[in-house]
Design a protein around this motif. Structure first.
Motif, PDB file in Angstrom:
ATOM      1  N   VAL A  97      -6.021   3.205  -4.222  1.00 47.76           N
ATOM      2  CA  VAL A  97      -5.944   2.826  -5.637  1.00 47.76           C
ATOM      3  C   VAL A  97      -6.160   4.033  -6.553  1.00 47.76           C
ATOM      4  O   VAL A  97      -6.260   3.878  -7.771  1.00 47.76           O
ATOM      5  N   ASP A  98      -6.201   5.218  -5.975  1.00 50.97           N
ATOM      6  CA  ASP A  98      -6.386   6.459  -6.740  1.00 50.97           C
ATOM      7  C   ASP A  98      -5.029   6.931  -7.253  1.00 50.97           C
ATOM      8  O   ASP A  98      -4.191   7.407  -6.484  1.00 50.97           O
ATOM      9  N   LYS A  99      -4.801   6.809  -8.551  1.00 49.46           N
ATOM     10  CA  LYS A  99      -3.488   7.130  -9.110  1.00 49.46           C
ATOM     11  C   LYS A  99      -3.144   8.611  -9.019  1.00 49.46           C
ATOM     12  O   LYS A  99      -1.979   8.983  -9.160  1.00 49.46           O
ATOM     13  N   SER A 100      -4.137   9.461  -8.784  1.00 48.23           N
ATOM     14  CA  SER A 100      -3.872  10.889  -8.643  1.00 48.23           C
ATOM     15  C   SER A 100      -3.493  11.273  -7.211  1.00 48.23           C
ATOM     16  O   SER A 100      -3.119  12.417  -6.953  1.00 48.23           O
ATOM     17  N   SER A 101      -3.595  10.335  -6.290  1.00 49.20           N
ATOM     18  CA  SER A 101      -3.322  10.616  -4.878  1.00 49.20           C
ATOM     19  C   SER A 101      -1.853  10.384  -4.552  1.00 49.20           C
ATOM     20  O   SER A 101      -1.233   9.440  -5.071  1.00 49.20           O
ATOM     21  N   PRO A 102      -1.280  11.204  -3.667  1.00 48.12           N
ATOM     22  CA  PRO A 102       0.096  10.939  -3.222  1.00 48.12           C
ATOM     23  C   PRO A 102       0.221   9.624  -2.456  1.00 48.12           C
ATOM     24  O   PRO A 102       1.333   9.117  -2.294  1.00 48.12           O
ATOM     25  N   ASP A 103      -0.907   9.102  -1.993  1.00 48.87           N
ATOM     26  CA  ASP A 103      -0.883   7.836  -1.269  1.00 48.87           C
ATOM     27  C   ASP A 103      -1.101   6.632  -2.167  1.00 48.87           C
ATOM     28  O   ASP A 103      -1.218   5.502  -1.681  1.00 48.87           O
ATOM     29  N   TYR A 104      -1.173   6.850  -3.485  1.00 50.22           N
ATOM     30  CA  TYR A 104      -1.387   5.713  -4.381  1.00 50.22           C
ATOM     31  C   TYR A 104      -0.322   4.639  -4.137  1.00 50.22           C
ATOM     32  O   TYR A 104       0.867   4.934  -4.004  1.00 50.22           O
ATOM     33  N   GLY A 105      -0.786   3.400  -4.096  1.00 48.33           N
ATOM     34  CA  GLY A 105       0.137   2.283  -3.910  1.00 48.33           C
ATOM     35  C   GLY A 105       0.449   1.963  -2.466  1.00 48.33           C
ATOM     36  O   GLY A 105       1.198   1.023  -2.190  1.00 48.33           O
ATOM     37  N   HIS A 106      -0.162   2.725  -1.544  1.00 47.74           N
ATOM     38  CA  HIS A 106       0.075   2.495  -0.118  1.00 47.74           C
ATOM     39  C   HIS A 106      -0.987   1.570   0.471  1.00 47.74           C
ATOM     40  O   HIS A 106      -2.160   1.638   0.090  1.00 47.74           O
ATOM     41  N   ILE A 107      -0.573   0.744   1.415  1.00 44.94           N
ATOM     42  CA  ILE A 107      -1.514   0.106   2.333  1.00 44.94           C
ATOM     43  C   ILE A 107      -1.858   1.166   3.377  1.00 44.94           C
ATOM     44  O   ILE A 107      -0.964   1.809   3.926  1.00 44.94           O
ATOM     45  N   LEU A 108      -3.131   1.364   3.645  1.00 39.98           N
ATOM     46  CA  LEU A 108      -3.563   2.432   4.547  1.00 39.98           C
ATOM     47  C   LEU A 108      -3.633   1.912   5.981  1.00 39.98           C
ATOM     48  O   LEU A 108      -2.889   1.021   6.361  1.00 39.98           O
ATOM     49  N   LYS A 109      -4.495   2.465   6.791  1.00 38.63           N
ATOM     50  CA  LYS A 109      -4.614   2.032   8.178  1.00 38.63           C
ATOM     51  C   LYS A 109      -5.154   0.611   8.217  1.00 38.63           C
ATOM     52  O   LYS A 109      -6.228   0.335   7.691  1.00 38.63           O
ATOM     53  N   THR A 110      -4.429  -0.286   8.822  1.00 36.26           N
ATOM     54  CA  THR A 110      -4.776  -1.699   8.824  1.00 36.26           C
ATOM     55  C   THR A 110      -4.447  -2.303  10.178  1.00 36.26           C
ATOM     56  O   THR A 110      -3.526  -1.838  10.860  1.00 36.26           O
ATOM     57  N   PRO A 111      -5.187  -3.339  10.587  1.00 34.71           N
ATOM     58  CA  PRO A 111      -4.835  -4.039  11.829  1.00 34.71           C
ATOM     59  C   PRO A 111      -3.444  -4.678  11.773  1.00 34.71           C
ATOM     60  O   PRO A 111      -2.851  -4.945  12.813  1.00 34.71           O
ATOM     61  N   LYS A 112      -2.933  -4.915  10.549  1.00 34.05           N
ATOM     62  CA  LYS A 112      -1.551  -5.392  10.417  1.00 34.05           C
ATOM     63  C   LYS A 112      -0.641  -4.172  10.571  1.00 34.05           C
ATOM     64  O   LYS A 112      -0.182  -3.570   9.590  1.00 34.05           O
ATOM     65  N   LEU A 113      -0.388  -3.770  11.816  1.00 34.52           N
ATOM     66  CA  LEU A 113       0.204  -2.463  12.110  1.00 34.52           C
ATOM     67  C   LEU A 113       1.549  -2.242  11.424  1.00 34.52           C
ATOM     68  O   LEU A 113       1.878  -1.115  11.048  1.00 34.52           O
ATOM     69  N   ALA A 114       2.342  -3.289  11.259  1.00 35.66           N
ATOM     70  CA  ALA A 114       3.651  -3.135  10.616  1.00 35.66           C
ATOM     71  C   ALA A 114       3.516  -2.681   9.166  1.00 35.66           C
ATOM     72  O   ALA A 114       4.457  -2.129   8.596  1.00 35.66           O
ATOM     73  N   TRP A 115       2.337  -2.897   8.565  1.00 32.73           N
ATOM     74  CA  TRP A 115       2.121  -2.570   7.158  1.00 32.73           C
ATOM     75  C   TRP A 115       1.326  -1.281   6.968  1.00 32.73           C
ATOM     76  O   TRP A 115       1.130  -0.844   5.825  1.00 32.73           O
ATOM     77  N   ALA A 116       0.875  -0.665   8.040  1.00 27.86           N
ATOM     78  CA  ALA A 116       0.086   0.560   7.934  1.00 27.86           C
ATOM     79  C   ALA A 116       0.918   1.667   7.292  1.00 27.86           C
ATOM     80  O   ALA A 116       2.077   1.900   7.677  1.00 27.86           O
ATOM     81  N   ASP A 117       0.346   2.325   6.288  1.00 23.42           N
ATOM     82  CA  ASP A 117       0.980   3.433   5.557  1.00 23.42           C
ATOM     83  C   ASP A 117       2.190   2.995   4.737  1.00 23.42           C
ATOM     84  O   ASP A 117       3.000   3.835   4.321  1.00 23.42           O
ATOM     85  N   TYR A 118       2.311   1.719   4.481  1.00 22.54           N
ATOM     86  CA  TYR A 118       3.473   1.215   3.737  1.00 22.54           C
ATOM     87  C   TYR A 118       3.262   1.384   2.235  1.00 22.54           C
ATOM     88  O   TYR A 118       2.219   1.012   1.690  1.00 22.54           O
ATOM     89  N   ASP A 119       4.259   1.923   1.557  1.00 20.75           N
ATOM     90  CA  ASP A 119       4.198   2.142   0.112  1.00 20.75           C
ATOM     91  C   ASP A 119       4.675   0.877  -0.600  1.00 20.75           C
ATOM     92  O   ASP A 119       5.816   0.783  -1.052  1.00 20.75           O
ATOM     93  N   ILE A 120       3.786  -0.073  -0.736  1.00 24.39           N
ATOM     94  CA  ILE A 120       4.180  -1.363  -1.293  1.00 24.39           C
ATOM     95  C   ILE A 120       4.483  -1.263  -2.785  1.00 24.39           C
ATOM     96  O   ILE A 120       5.443  -1.875  -3.274  1.00 24.39           O
ATOM     97  N   VAL A 121       3.722  -0.460  -3.516  1.00 20.29           N
ATOM     98  CA  VAL A 121       3.997  -0.305  -4.945  1.00 20.29           C
ATOM     99  C   VAL A 121       5.327   0.413  -5.164  1.00 20.29           C
ATOM    100  O   VAL A 121       6.144   0.016  -5.999  1.00 20.29           O
ATOM    101  N   GLY A 122       5.563   1.477  -4.402  1.00 25.04           N
ATOM    102  CA  GLY A 122       6.821   2.209  -4.524  1.00 25.04           C
ATOM    103  C   GLY A 122       8.023   1.329  -4.241  1.00 25.04           C
ATOM    104  O   GLY A 122       9.040   1.386  -4.953  1.00 25.04           O
ATOM    105  N   ALA A 123       7.915   0.498  -3.212  1.00 28.44           N
ATOM    106  CA  ALA A 123       9.026  -0.377  -2.850  1.00 28.44           C
ATOM    107  C   ALA A 123       9.295  -1.403  -3.947  1.00 28.44           C
ATOM    108  O   ALA A 123      10.449  -1.676  -4.300  1.00 28.44           O
ATOM    109  N   LEU A 124       8.225  -1.963  -4.527  1.00 29.47           N
ATOM    110  CA  LEU A 124       8.393  -2.954  -5.587  1.00 29.47           C
ATOM    111  C   LEU A 124       8.937  -2.320  -6.866  1.00 29.47           C
ATOM    112  O   LEU A 124       9.801  -2.886  -7.534  1.00 29.47           O
ATOM    113  N   LYS A 125       8.452  -1.131  -7.184  1.00 30.98           N
ATOM    114  CA  LYS A 125       8.906  -0.455  -8.407  1.00 30.98           C
ATOM    115  C   LYS A 125      10.382  -0.091  -8.298  1.00 30.98           C
ATOM    116  O   LYS A 125      11.145  -0.216  -9.265  1.00 30.98           O
ATOM    117  N   GLU A 126      10.795   0.358  -7.123  1.00 24.98           N
ATOM    118  CA  GLU A 126      12.195   0.732  -6.927  1.00 24.98           C
ATOM    119  C   GLU A 126      13.117  -0.468  -7.113  1.00 24.98           C
ATOM    120  O   GLU A 126      14.202  -0.357  -7.698  1.00 24.98           O
TER     121      GLU A 126
END
Length: 294
Positions: free
Chosen positions: A64-93
């Motif tokens: 949730v850090d807007k200054s980070s290149p990872d902002y908007g990403h789901i990070l390491k999660t047990p839901k492996l298909a979603w790990a490192d997924y840029d959900i905000v980027g995908a929705l904005k696009e």
């Protein structure tokens, strides 16, 4: 003005349309499978709604850090298909609208502060106890993030006398989530909590661990109110037990008007389980406002 709201959970994604009064006008649910399978249904829904902005209250951990290149990403999660997924980027696009983004539990906190049982307060803790345990903190009128976001479900607890259960959490064993979340109840007692309503010993032990955690939060954060949501907290018999144990653990050290009214101080969520999706509406409103002024 119409706002989109997405409560992105590990099992299902709730998509809704709401207005600035917090009224949910319509909603649908999409199963959380993989981004490739789930996201097209979400974006197709919102594309047809002419929304001014979208709020996303998402399962985590997330950046949730807007200054980070990872902002908007789901990070390491047990839901492996979603790990490192840029959900905000995908929705904005796909949608091209302002997007507000925070944790699912912070969304619930925001819903309660804006339209629920914590209106007008500046310092509030919201804890959800269900499949997992998560928490959100409002301090001085602001949602607390820090280096990531609070993970109060993983605070360490002291085992109750005679309790040798090692805890369900694979990381920490006897943390709050490991001792008090729904899977821990099922694992400890051999059956889900919903089938243990009449077993007093279940809820005595459950309330002990929740009360330990709340007492720590009272001493550390000094909140004006503590709200408890999630599936486990549908067991309403827990509330009086928790309140009593918290007062015992504070042991007279803190004396405030809030602690003299424990029914109001430690209370259920006030929005009929809609606090998460309503909080996502507020995230959308905030994002639209920020874009308007900047």
């Amino acid at each position: 003005m119409i706002y989109g709201a997405l409560e992105a959970g590990g099992t299902k994604m709730v998509c809704a349309i709401g207005n600035e009064e917090g009224k949910i006008l319509e909603q649908i649910s999409v199963p959380t499978i993989t981004p490739e399978e789930t996201m097209p249904a979400i974006t197709d829904y919102f594309k047809r709604k002419n929304i001014a902005a979208l709020g996303v209250a998402c399962f985590g951990p997330i950046c949730v850090d807007k200054s980070s290149p990872d902002y908007g990403h789901i990070l390491k999660t047990p839901k492996l298909a979603w790990a490192d997924y840029d959900i905000v980027g995908a929705l904005k696009e796909e949608l091209g609208v302002p997007i507000g983004f925070d944790t699912d539990v912070n969304g619930s906190l925001l819903g309660e502060v804006t339209w629920g049982s914590a209106q007008g307060l500046t310092d509030v803790v919201y804890i959800t106890i269900g499949t997992g345990v998560g928490g959100g903190i409002l301090s001085g009128g602001n949602i607390v993030h820090g280096m990531l976001h609070p993970e109060m479900g993983h605070m360490g607890l002291v085992p109750a006398p005679g309790d040798d259960y090692p805890g369900k959490c694979p990381f920490h064993g006897n943390c709050l989530e490991g001792m008090a979340a729904g899977p821990a109840i099922s694992d400890r007692w051999g059956t889900p909590g919903k089938d243990l309503v009449d077993r007093d010993e279940v809820w005595e032990l459950e309330s002990e661990y929740i009360a330990q955690a709340i007492t720590n939060l009272v001493f550390i954060l000094s909140p004006q109110k503590i709200i408890l949501g999630g599936g486990v907290m549908h067991q309403m018999q827990l509330f009086p037990l928790i309140r009593e144990k918290v007062l015992e653990k504070i042991n007279g050290y803190i004396v405030t008007k809030e602690l003299k009214d424990m029914d109001s101080y430690i209370c259920p969520a006030g929005l009929n389980d809609d606090q998460g999706i309503m909080g996502a509406v507020k995230l959308a409103m905030n994002a639209e406002q920020e874009t308007r002024f900047f």
